[in-house]
Motif scaffolding. Structure first.
Motif, short mmCIF file in Angstrom:
data_model
loop_
_atom_site.label_atom_id
_atom_site.label_comp_id
_atom_site.label_asym_id
_atom_site.label_seq_id
_atom_site.Cartn_x
_atom_site.Cartn_y
_atom_site.Cartn_z
N GLU A 13 25.70 54.62 -3.98
CA GLU A 13 24.96 53.74 -4.01
C GLU A 13 24.30 53.86 -3.94
N SER A 14 23.11 54.49 -3.51
CA SER A 14 21.94 54.67 -3.08
C SER A 14 21.80 55.43 -3.97
N ARG A 15 21.79 57.28 -3.93
CA ARG A 15 22.35 58.29 -4.74
C ARG A 15 21.58 57.59 -6.25
N LEU A 16 22.93 56.50 -6.69
CA LEU A 16 22.74 55.61 -7.66
C LEU A 16 21.78 55.17 -8.26
N HIS A 19 19.01 57.42 -8.98
CA HIS A 19 18.95 58.39 -10.59
C HIS A 19 18.83 57.33 -11.93
N GLU A 20 19.23 56.02 -11.38
CA GLU A 20 18.52 55.21 -12.10
C GLU A 20 17.13 55.00 -12.38
N ARG A 21 16.73 54.63 -11.21
CA ARG A 21 14.76 55.49 -11.03
C ARG A 21 14.31 56.40 -11.64
N MET A 22 15.25 57.30 -11.71
CA MET A 22 14.48 58.61 -12.26
C MET A 22 14.59 58.82 -13.86
N ALA A 23 16.09 57.93 -13.96
CA ALA A 23 16.32 57.62 -15.49
C ALA A 23 15.29 56.74 -16.49
N GLU A 24 15.05 56.10 -15.72
CA GLU A 24 14.08 54.91 -15.96
C GLU A 24 11.93 54.87 -16.18
#
Length: 70
Positions: A13-16, A19-24
């Motif tokens: 969950e932490s990794r996800l 990655h979501e923050r990086m994608a944004e």
């Protein structure tokens, strides 16, 4: 729930979230770069038009006429 399994789930969950923050963030950077490219393209087009107008003015047929004292 098994503590090891719970820890793995928390890690995933932490990794996800990371990655979501990086994608944004990358999406925002790409959007800003697209706007900059559009502005620079328009500026280059305007400069090309000005250069073409200047070249036309310099090479106009009026410049080929002999001076009035001839």
């Amino acid at each position: 729930m098994d503590p090891a399994l719970e820890q793995r789930l928390t890690d995933l969950e932490s990794r996800l979230a990371h990655h979501e923050r990086m994608a944004e963030e990358m999406s925002e950077v790409l959007f800003a770069q697209g706007r900059l490219i559009d502005r620079l393209t328009a500026q280059i087009r305007r400069m090309g038009d000005r250069l073409e107008a200047t070249e036309y003015a310099i090479a106009s047929p009026q410049d080929d006429r002999p001076p009035p004292h001839y």
